[in-house]
Write a protein that holds these residues in place. Sequence first.
Motif, PDB file in Angstrom:
ATOM      1  N   THR A 254      41.915  55.740  30.561  1.00  0.00           N
ATOM      2  CA  THR A 254      43.436  54.779  31.289  1.00  0.00           C
ATOM      3  C   THR A 254      42.944  53.492  29.698  1.00  0.00           C
ATOM      4  OG1 THR A 254      44.346  53.275  32.254  1.00  0.00           O
ATOM      5  CG2 THR A 254      41.774  54.341  32.502  1.00  0.00           C
ATOM      6  N   PRO A 255      44.113  53.262  29.311  1.00  0.00           N
ATOM      7  CA  PRO A 255      43.360  51.806  28.649  1.00  0.00           C
ATOM      8  C   PRO A 255      43.553  50.838  29.824  1.00  0.00           C
ATOM      9  CG  PRO A 255      46.362  51.836  28.158  1.00  0.00           C
ATOM     10  CD  PRO A 255      45.346  53.780  28.917  1.00  0.00           C
ATOM     11  N   ASN A 256      44.219  51.188  30.545  1.00  0.00           N
ATOM     12  CA  ASN A 256      43.870  49.600  31.191  1.00  0.00           C
ATOM     13  C   ASN A 256      42.233  49.386  32.330  1.00  0.00           C
ATOM     14  OD1 ASN A 256      46.408  48.407  31.062  1.00  0.00           O
ATOM     15  ND2 ASN A 256      46.718  49.861  32.024  1.00  0.00           N
ATOM     16  N   THR A 257      41.592  48.900  31.150  1.00  0.00           N
ATOM     17  CA  THR A 257      40.132  48.933  31.986  1.00  0.00           C
ATOM     18  C   THR A 257      40.059  47.449  32.448  1.00  0.00           C
ATOM     19  OG1 THR A 257      39.237  48.945  29.155  1.00  0.00           O
ATOM     20  CG2 THR A 257      39.304  50.759  31.296  1.00  0.00           C
ATOM     21  N   HIS A 258      40.716  46.409  31.726  1.00  0.00           N
ATOM     22  CA  HIS A 258      40.899  45.194  31.909  1.00  0.00           C
ATOM     23  C   HIS A 258      40.074  45.062  32.945  1.00  0.00           C
ATOM     24  CE1 HIS A 258      39.841  41.133  30.627  1.00  0.00           C
ATOM     25  NE2 HIS A 258      40.952  40.180  32.064  1.00  0.00           N
ATOM     26  N   GLY A 259      38.778  44.170  33.694  1.00  0.00           N
ATOM     27  CA  GLY A 259      38.881  43.243  35.129  1.00  0.00           C
ATOM     28  C   GLY A 259      37.433  44.397  35.723  1.00  0.00           C
ATOM     29  N   THR A 260      36.837  45.910  35.222  1.00  0.00           N
ATOM     30  CA  THR A 260      36.318  46.670  36.025  1.00  0.00           C
ATOM     31  C   THR A 260      35.157  46.290  36.639  1.00  0.00           C
ATOM     32  OG1 THR A 260      35.405  47.756  34.191  1.00  0.00           O
ATOM     33  CG2 THR A 260      37.194  48.907  35.009  1.00  0.00           C
ATOM     34  N   GLY A 261      33.880  45.443  35.643  1.00  0.00           N
ATOM     35  CA  GLY A 261      32.850  44.413  36.243  1.00  0.00           C
ATOM     36  C   GLY A 261      32.712  44.214  37.378  1.00  0.00           C
ATOM     37  N   CYS A 262      33.633  42.669  37.168  1.00  0.00           N
ATOM     38  CA  CYS A 262      33.732  42.049  37.905  1.00  0.00           C
ATOM     39  C   CYS A 262      34.714  42.572  39.440  1.00  0.00           C
ATOM     40  CB  CYS A 262      34.831  41.216  38.175  1.00  0.00           C
ATOM     41  SG  CYS A 262      34.868  40.494  36.507  1.00  0.00           S
ATOM     42  N   THR A 263      35.235  44.049  39.202  1.00  0.00           N
ATOM     43  CA  THR A 263      35.764  44.271  40.698  1.00  0.00           C
ATOM     44  C   THR A 263      35.133  45.306  41.143  1.00  0.00           C
ATOM     45  OG1 THR A 263      38.182  44.452  39.443  1.00  0.00           O
ATOM     46  CG2 THR A 263      37.604  46.306  40.812  1.00  0.00           C
ATOM     47  N   LEU A 264      33.767  46.199  40.166  1.00  0.00           N
ATOM     48  CA  LEU A 264      32.520  46.778  40.876  1.00  0.00           C
ATOM     49  C   LEU A 264      32.369  45.907  41.982  1.00  0.00           C
ATOM     50  CD1 LEU A 264      31.654  49.597  40.553  1.00  0.00           C
ATOM     51  CD2 LEU A 264      30.349  48.962  38.968  1.00  0.00           C
ATOM     52  N   ALA A 265      31.396  44.754  41.588  1.00  0.00           N
ATOM     53  CA  ALA A 265      30.171  43.852  41.060  1.00  0.00           C
ATOM     54  C   ALA A 265      31.100  43.251  43.329  1.00  0.00           C
ATOM     55  CB  ALA A 265      30.803  42.325  40.013  1.00  0.00           C
ATOM     56  N   SER A 266      32.562  43.009  42.834  1.00  0.00           N
ATOM     57  CA  SER A 266      32.907  41.945  43.831  1.00  0.00           C
ATOM     58  C   SER A 266      32.755  43.303  45.546  1.00  0.00           C
ATOM     59  CB  SER A 266      34.595  41.467  43.622  1.00  0.00           C
ATOM     60  OG  SER A 266      34.703  41.801  42.793  1.00  0.00           O
ATOM     61  N   SER A 267      33.175  44.917  44.876  1.00  0.00           N
ATOM     62  CA  SER A 267      33.365  45.675  46.116  1.00  0.00           C
ATOM     63  C   SER A 267      32.320  46.104  46.459  1.00  0.00           C
ATOM     64  CB  SER A 267      34.519  46.707  45.430  1.00  0.00           C
ATOM     65  OG  SER A 267      33.773  47.357  44.581  1.00  0.00           O
ATOM     66  N   VAL A 268      31.433  46.019  45.492  1.00  0.00           N
ATOM     67  CA  VAL A 268      29.667  45.986  46.421  1.00  0.00           C
ATOM     68  C   VAL A 268      29.772  45.163  47.326  1.00  0.00           C
ATOM     69  CG1 VAL A 268      26.798  46.042  45.353  1.00  0.00           C
ATOM     70  CG2 VAL A 268      28.379  47.482  43.546  1.00  0.00           C
ATOM     71  N   ALA A 269      29.869  43.788  46.911  1.00  0.00           N
ATOM     72  CA  ALA A 269      29.850  42.825  47.663  1.00  0.00           C
ATOM     73  C   ALA A 269      30.619  42.432  49.267  1.00  0.00           C
ATOM     74  CB  ALA A 269      30.148  41.813  46.471  1.00  0.00           C
ATOM     75  N   ALA A 270      31.664  43.633  48.677  1.00  0.00           N
ATOM     76  CA  ALA A 270      32.116  43.926  49.517  1.00  0.00           C
ATOM     77  C   ALA A 270      31.494  44.716  50.806  1.00  0.00           C
ATOM     78  CB  ALA A 270      33.671  44.312  49.177  1.00  0.00           C
ATOM     79  N   GLU A 271      31.466  45.748  50.121  1.00  0.00           N
ATOM     80  CA  GLU A 271      30.737  46.383  51.508  1.00  0.00           C
ATOM     81  C   GLU A 271      29.390  46.605  51.680  1.00  0.00           C
ATOM     82  OE1 GLU A 271      32.554  49.549  51.770  1.00  0.00           O
ATOM     83  OE2 GLU A 271      33.806  48.454  50.627  1.00  0.00           O
ATOM     84  N   LEU A 272      28.911  45.581  51.518  1.00  0.00           N
ATOM     85  CA  LEU A 272      27.451  44.196  51.789  1.00  0.00           C
ATOM     86  C   LEU A 272      27.399  43.387  53.099  1.00  0.00           C
ATOM     87  CD1 LEU A 272      25.036  43.848  48.596  1.00  0.00           C
ATOM     88  CD2 LEU A 272      24.645  45.605  50.114  1.00  0.00           C
ATOM     89  N   ALA A 273      28.629  42.901  52.243  1.00  0.00           N
ATOM     90  CA  ALA A 273      29.138  41.988  53.649  1.00  0.00           C
ATOM     91  C   ALA A 273      30.249  42.569  55.320  1.00  0.00           C
ATOM     92  CB  ALA A 273      30.892  41.038  53.279  1.00  0.00           C
ATOM     93  N   LYS A 274      30.265  43.711  54.483  1.00  0.00           N
ATOM     94  CA  LYS A 274      30.413  44.730  56.166  1.00  0.00           C
ATOM     95  C   LYS A 274      29.209  45.727  56.923  1.00  0.00           C
ATOM     96  CE  LYS A 274      34.902  47.172  54.063  1.00  0.00           C
ATOM     97  NZ  LYS A 274      35.035  47.999  53.423  1.00  0.00           N
ATOM     98  N   GLY A 275      27.991  45.071  56.142  1.00  0.00           N
ATOM     99  CA  GLY A 275      27.081  45.289  56.788  1.00  0.00           C
ATOM    100  C   GLY A 275      26.647  47.191  56.263  1.00  0.00           C
ATOM    101  N   SER A 276      26.876  47.313  55.187  1.00  0.00           N
ATOM    102  CA  SER A 276      26.627  48.640  54.182  1.00  0.00           C
ATOM    103  C   SER A 276      25.251  47.980  53.370  1.00  0.00           C
ATOM    104  CB  SER A 276      27.287  49.106  53.445  1.00  0.00           C
ATOM    105  OG  SER A 276      29.093  49.472  53.221  1.00  0.00           O
ATOM    106  N   GLN A 277      24.682  49.032  53.375  1.00  0.00           N
ATOM    107  CA  GLN A 277      23.043  49.709  53.376  1.00  0.00           C
ATOM    108  C   GLN A 277      23.604  49.722  51.308  1.00  0.00           C
ATOM    109  OE1 GLN A 277      19.917  49.263  54.334  1.00  0.00           O
ATOM    110  NE2 GLN A 277      20.748  48.793  56.001  1.00  0.00           N
TER     111      GLN A 277
END
Length: 538
Positions: A254-277
């Motif tokens: 897909t040509p639409n990859t702008h923001g993948t880095g930010c999105t990945l890091a925030s979703s890691v943060a989101a999972e940690l906030a939920k209590g994930s390892q």
Amino acid sequence: MAYFCTQIPVLLNPGVACIKSFHQYRFLHIKAMQDDKVSTPTPSDECMVRVPHVLTVAGSDSGAGAGIQADLKACAARGVYCSTVITAVTAQNTVGVQGVNIVPEDFVAEQLRSVLSDMHPDVVKTGMLPSIGIVKTLCQSLKEFPVQALVVDPVMVSTSGHTLAGPSILDSFREELLPMADIVTPNLKEASALLGGVPLETIADMHYAAKAIHDIGPRNVLVKGGDLPASLDAVDVFYDGKDFYVFQSSRIMTPNTHGTGCTLASSVAAELAKGSQMLSAVKVAKRYIEAALSYSKNIAIGGGRQGPVDHLLKLKSNVQRRPFDPCDLFLYAVTDSRMNKRWGRSIVDAVKAAIEGGATIIQLREKEVETSDFLEAAKACLKICRVHGVPLLINDRIDVALASDADGVHIGQSDMPAHVARALLGPDKIIGVSCKTPEHALQAWIDGADYIGSGGVYPTTTKENNKTIGLDGLKTVCLSSKLPVVAIGGIGTSNAQAIMGLGVPNLKGVAVVSALFDRECVLTETRKLLEVLKESTK
Ligand SMILES: Cc1ncc(COP(=O)(O)OP(=O)(O)O)c(N)n1
Ligand SMILES: Cc1nc(C(=O)O)sc1CCOP(=O)(O)O
Ligand SMILES: [Mg+2]
């Protein structure tokens, strides 16, 4: 007594520094009640539940693919609250970065204080940190207001090649920020910059970089290999100080990859906030970013080379679907697998013929098919319905409606309650409810239905033990209903006119099974019924 859980440590156990997760909060809450240490909360107090919370400290992207905007959308998609401290405002689109305006350091400090002192986020995620002063301010604030986890996305260069944090920042990253981080998520260029410019070109290089960056101080490192040359697969290397994990998946084209880095890091943060390892947080975040990339295929936003990912996994479905119009109920064709079998036709052929004959909405009422066959049929019918702008509803099966992305469902009084169906399907999907009485109709309205089906107007052999309510019963329901109504039960060309002639404005059409599908030619029968209905509205 107000029962905000940020106050729980004080109320229950002054020695507990912070409540780590919602589950722990519930446990303490229940335990305290059992121990009789707090008074039983009132029902409204009980509703106060702590939600996982990520604070993002990053730059604003006016094009909204990356930066603060990506973080907000990723956290929303992952069901986590996200607050924001803005470090810079960028003028940016799908072509590139046209301008950057850095927020004064003391105002970044003020935003940090506002959020950290009051809202107590679980996790802080950083993106664009454009000055040494801002990095220092952030580190200072985190010492004053500790959080459960710090996720550092060491943003340095935009995907279009614009420098967002110059080399002068590197020392403060290495000396102050990274040693505080629970995970740092550099791409190859950022990993190379953090390591003084070493070339990183292979998966072996990524292992080396993950270990070398880990030595700087973060507890975990995820080196992202999206830019790996000569590699078809997307490969990321995760290192937790002990073991390496390689995540390898085929590249999503897909040509639409702008923001993948930010999105990945925030979703890691989101999972940690939920209590994930950490490892499972990274795994889940990677699955989510793959979905966001996949959903972004064929999306046209902006004229540049690189558009945003589809953070909320929704952009295309809204392009294809139009809002429900009560006039759609005019000629409502309801399929029946037994009848199709009897006449030797497939569900798809039956639907094609009904649409060609003028059906304005289709319901797949397939009581006897296997779930996998039902799903396949629903997907195939949906393609045809979309081409013709005809809504497709699924009878009874919310799961099949969700899996096929059909336009909605029709449910009866003994099926899934309509308010539960609404919660599962969201606000956009069409929900119809069978109603034989004004009480049913009122409940359907309260539950968030879009229309009601009312019958049996006449006796039917299609549905066993169905109560006939007659024309009078239909009229009573219509007069009481706040929702549009479609009549059902024993309806065909011989009696459709009598129904439409009732003259109640919210009676919008007729729903028909056997008069269309228990016949040799569905196309002919649908055409005939359409003519009768048109005649009756003249
Ligand atoms: C348009 C329309 N109206 C009523 C029904 C009947 O639904 P229900 O009572 O759930 O019965 P089954 O169709 O599931 O047997 C309907 N399907 N469509
Ligand atoms: C599915 C259904 N629901 C009814 C209701 O009264 O709610 S009557 C019915 C069967 C309608 O089939 P036909 O058009 O062949 O009579
Ligand atoms: Mg039903």
